[in-house]
Motif scaffolding. Structure first.
Motif, short mmCIF file in Angstrom:
data_model
loop_
_atom_site.label_atom_id
_atom_site.label_comp_id
_atom_site.label_asym_id
_atom_site.label_seq_id
_atom_site.Cartn_x
_atom_site.Cartn_y
_atom_site.Cartn_z
N GLU A 383 -1.49 10.69 -5.76
CA GLU A 383 -1.68 9.52 -4.91
C GLU A 383 -1.71 9.95 -3.45
O GLU A 383 -0.88 10.74 -3.00
N SER A 384 -2.70 9.48 -2.71
CA SER A 384 -2.86 9.93 -1.33
C SER A 384 -1.68 9.48 -0.47
O SER A 384 -1.00 8.50 -0.77
N THR A 387 -2.22 5.91 0.70
CA THR A 387 -1.88 4.88 -0.29
C THR A 387 -0.37 4.69 -0.36
O THR A 387 0.12 3.56 -0.43
N ASP A 388 0.37 5.79 -0.32
CA ASP A 388 1.83 5.71 -0.35
C ASP A 388 2.34 4.97 0.89
O ASP A 388 3.25 4.13 0.79
N ARG A 389 1.75 5.24 2.06
CA ARG A 389 2.15 4.54 3.28
C ARG A 389 1.85 3.04 3.19
O ARG A 389 2.64 2.21 3.64
N LEU A 390 0.71 2.71 2.58
CA LEU A 390 0.34 1.30 2.45
C LEU A 390 1.32 0.56 1.54
O LEU A 390 1.74 -0.56 1.84
N GLN A 391 1.68 1.19 0.43
CA GLN A 391 2.63 0.57 -0.49
C GLN A 391 4.00 0.39 0.16
O GLN A 391 4.65 -0.65 0.01
N ARG A 462 -3.10 -7.88 2.05
CA ARG A 462 -3.94 -6.67 2.02
C ARG A 462 -3.49 -5.74 3.14
O ARG A 462 -3.41 -6.15 4.30
N GLU A 464 -4.28 -2.05 5.04
CA GLU A 464 -5.40 -1.12 5.19
C GLU A 464 -5.12 -0.07 6.25
O GLU A 464 -4.53 -0.36 7.29
N GLU A 468 -8.87 2.68 3.42
CA GLU A 468 -8.11 2.58 2.17
C GLU A 468 -7.27 1.32 2.21
O GLU A 468 -6.72 0.95 3.26
N LYS A 469 -7.14 0.65 1.06
CA LYS A 469 -6.39 -0.60 1.05
C LYS A 469 -5.59 -0.75 -0.24
O LYS A 469 -5.93 -0.20 -1.28
N VAL A 470 -4.52 -1.52 -0.12
CA VAL A 470 -3.68 -1.90 -1.26
C VAL A 470 -3.45 -3.40 -1.15
O VAL A 470 -3.18 -3.92 -0.05
#
Length: 591
Positions: A383-384, A387-391, A462, A464, A468-470
């Motif tokens: 996992e990038s 993505t980890d920062r977004l979560q 959302r 971003e 990249e988005k979660v």
């Protein structure tokens, strides 16, 4: 005990009341939550039916399940881990007061997966059920484990349930609904007198083992003590936890680790060599994709890896089996809120390795697991970092005080959403769950031109960074939602005379599933319309007479729907006249 081909449990079946019983109240916990999967809970609790395609095709069955049980259950999940549903559904709003997010401090996670349920029958006999699972309330296809205990309330107190009661009490501050909070506290008080029975003579005793709440931690489980034999089943692992367990082995130990192949790179070679390591075969993990390659293009095959958590250990002739939510990870045993059930197992001739025989089976070709001799290379991209920062950003956002207010403006509504502060470096957008209108989040965000059905406590978030988005769903207490919104939701489903009469027929049916199947068959045969002819009403009249003699409460259910809908364009005048005439006659008969 662990024979995948024989001993299968169904989540819906585990929730359903026993024959003759109704649910009084149920408390559930999960880490991640799928709102579409959540529909299965009211169907199981109130209609004793599984959420299958028959019910999914017609929302009136889901609507009735929610109407009957929305006040009778509470589900707690990790804040920021509610999945964005594939399809919008007005019925989500009817479950808002049953869903509560748990936001812990210091990056800890809320991870237990249990149910505590109270049932009663017409004679007020009570039955209590505790479910301990490794499964989240989602449509995930992975392999999980579950165990159920049932018990009755006695005059004598028991201290055995205190750890369970402490976990449930831990949830009370997160329940933002006064009535639900009252019901939870009532159930907590009753647990002191409930005596659960494992219903297996080989289980000499059991212990509830919460983790991460005051007074309960890793040491209390006694899992990290010395042993001769150890089996670990865990989908996610940490090097330090596996090493700590490895170091507790006594002379000539047996050590088995069953996990996912994608986790094995976390182990140093020495620790890996100290265990017999197994993982599901690729043909099992990817089996659904192989089978469904020729299916519809829109179908996405899901992987079916291991997700169960089990620890089985032997020291001399003492066998302990742990089942629950805790992975063999640092977070699980050093911070997260988790839950394990510890079983003391005694059976003549039993060996812990018998569990492996059950799991692997007698035929090696049919064994779903394979022994791993070397640490496999990482196949999937990790996992990038983004993505980890977004979560983590969404997790942080859930812990910031927020509120929302509905503003009525002529023929539409607006929302004012405020956060006390916002995380930096992440672009957040927000919008009501059932609206396409999403706006960048500011400390004060305004969203205009919303219909009544778009209002609610569920919001899409959302996050971003660089494209990249979660996306997740979060709950924000929203003031000013019109009281008539629930009526509008019912009218969005029961929107014409035909649907109303179908609903009434469903309410009067003796068997909900049979009623659903008959309706589904009628639709396939092209008989999906009610022509409102005079010949149709004697059938309903007959059903009402039968309900009055066998189950008068069904007539009250019909009246409840009439009161909710309260629309002459939906409730036929002929039916209303028929119903009133029948009610008068029924009252005279009852006298």
């Amino acid at each position: 005990m662990l024979k995948p081909a024989e001993n299968r449990l169904n989540y819906s079946d585990l929730l359903m009341p026993p024959p003759g019983y109704d649910v009084e109240f149920a408390i559930g916990t999960t880490y991640s939550l799928d709102l579409e999967a959540l529909f299965g809970v009211p169907l199981s609790l109130s209609l004793s039916e599984e959420m299958d395609h028959t019910f999914q095709e017609d929302p009136i069955y889901v609507l009735e399940g929610i109407r009957r049980s929305a006040d009778k259950f509470a589900i707690f999940c990790e804040a920021g881990q509610i999945k964005v549903p594939q399809n919008g559904n007005n019925l989500f709003a009817l479950m808002e007061n049953s869903v509560f997010e748990v936001a812990l401090e210091n990056d800890r996670s809320f991870h237990p997966k249990i149910w505590v349920i109270k049932y009663h029958d017409n004679d007020r006999n009570e039955l209590y059920r505790v479910l301990v699972l490794s499964r989240n309330l989602t449509f995930d296809r992975s392999w999980d484990m579950a165990i159920a205990l049932e018990g009755k309330r006695m005059k004598e107190k028991t201290s055995k349930n205190r750890p369970l009661a402490k976990l449930v009490r831990f949830l009370v501050p997160f329940a933002k609904n006064k009535q639900k909070k009252k019901q939870i506290n009532k159930l907590i008080a009753e647990l002191e007198y409930v005596h659960f029975d494992p219903a297996d003579p080989s289980i000499s005793k059991f212990e509830f083992c919460p983790l991460g709440i005051e007074g309960h931690g890793k040491a209390d489980t006694e899992l990290f003590e010395t042993y001769h034999k150890l089996i670990i089943i865990s989908p996610f692992i940490s090097e330090n936890i596996i090493k700590e367990l490895n170091d507790k082995a006594l002379k000539d130990p047996t050590k088995v680790l069953i996990t996912r192949k994608t986790e094995l790179h976390k182990l140093q070679d020495k620790v890996f060599r100290d265990f017999d390591v197994y993982a599901l075969k690729d043909s099992v993990v990817e089996g659904e994709g192989a089978i469904s390659e020729e299916n519809a293009e829109n179908e996405i095959a899901q992987l079916q890896d291991i997700h169960a958590k089990l620890y089985a250990r032997t020291k001399y002739n003492q066998h302990h089996i742990f089942i629950g939510s805790a992975n063999s990870s640092s977070n699980a045993f050093n911070g997260n809120v988790e839950f394990l059930l510890k079983l003391h197992y005694q059976k003549y001739g039993f060996k812990i390795t018998d569990l492996l025989d059950d799991l692997f089976g007698d035929d090696e070709d049919q064994n779903p697991f394979e022994k791993i001799e070397t640490i496999p290379p990482i196949k999937d991209e990790p996992e990038s970092d983004i993505t980890d920062r977004l979560q983590k950003g969404i997790k942080q956002l859930c812990r910031i005080p927020s509120r929302a207010v509905v503003l009525a403006e002529q023929d539409h509504f607006s929302l004012r959403i405020t956060f006390d502060w916002l995380p930096e470096e992440i672009e957040f957008s927000i919008g009501p769950l059932l609206s396409e209108n999403m706006q960048p989040i500011r400390q004060e965000t305004l969203i205009h031109n919303l219909s009544m059905l778009e209002l609610g406590d569920f919001y899409k978030i959302r996050a971003e960074i660089d494209g990249e988005k979660v996306e997740r769903i979060i709950k924000i207490d929203t003031e000013g939602i019109p009281e008539e919104r629930e009526t509008e939701i019912f009218r969005s489903i029961i929107k014409d005379p035909y649907t109303f009469l179908k609903y009434v027929a469903f309410l009067l049916a003796d068997d909900f599933l049979l009623s659903a199947l008959e309706e589904s068959q009628n639709m396939k045969l092209g008989a999906g319309t009610w022509d409102m002819s005079a010949s149709d009403y004697p059938v309903l009249y007959e059903n009402m007479l039968e309900a009055a003699s066998r189950s008068p409460v069904k007539l009250k259910e019909v009246q409840s729907i009439i009161d909710i809908i309260h629309d002459e364009d939906i409730i036929p005048k002929e039916f209303h006249t028929l119903y009133q005439t029948f009610n008068k006659a029924a009252k005279k008969v009852r006298r």
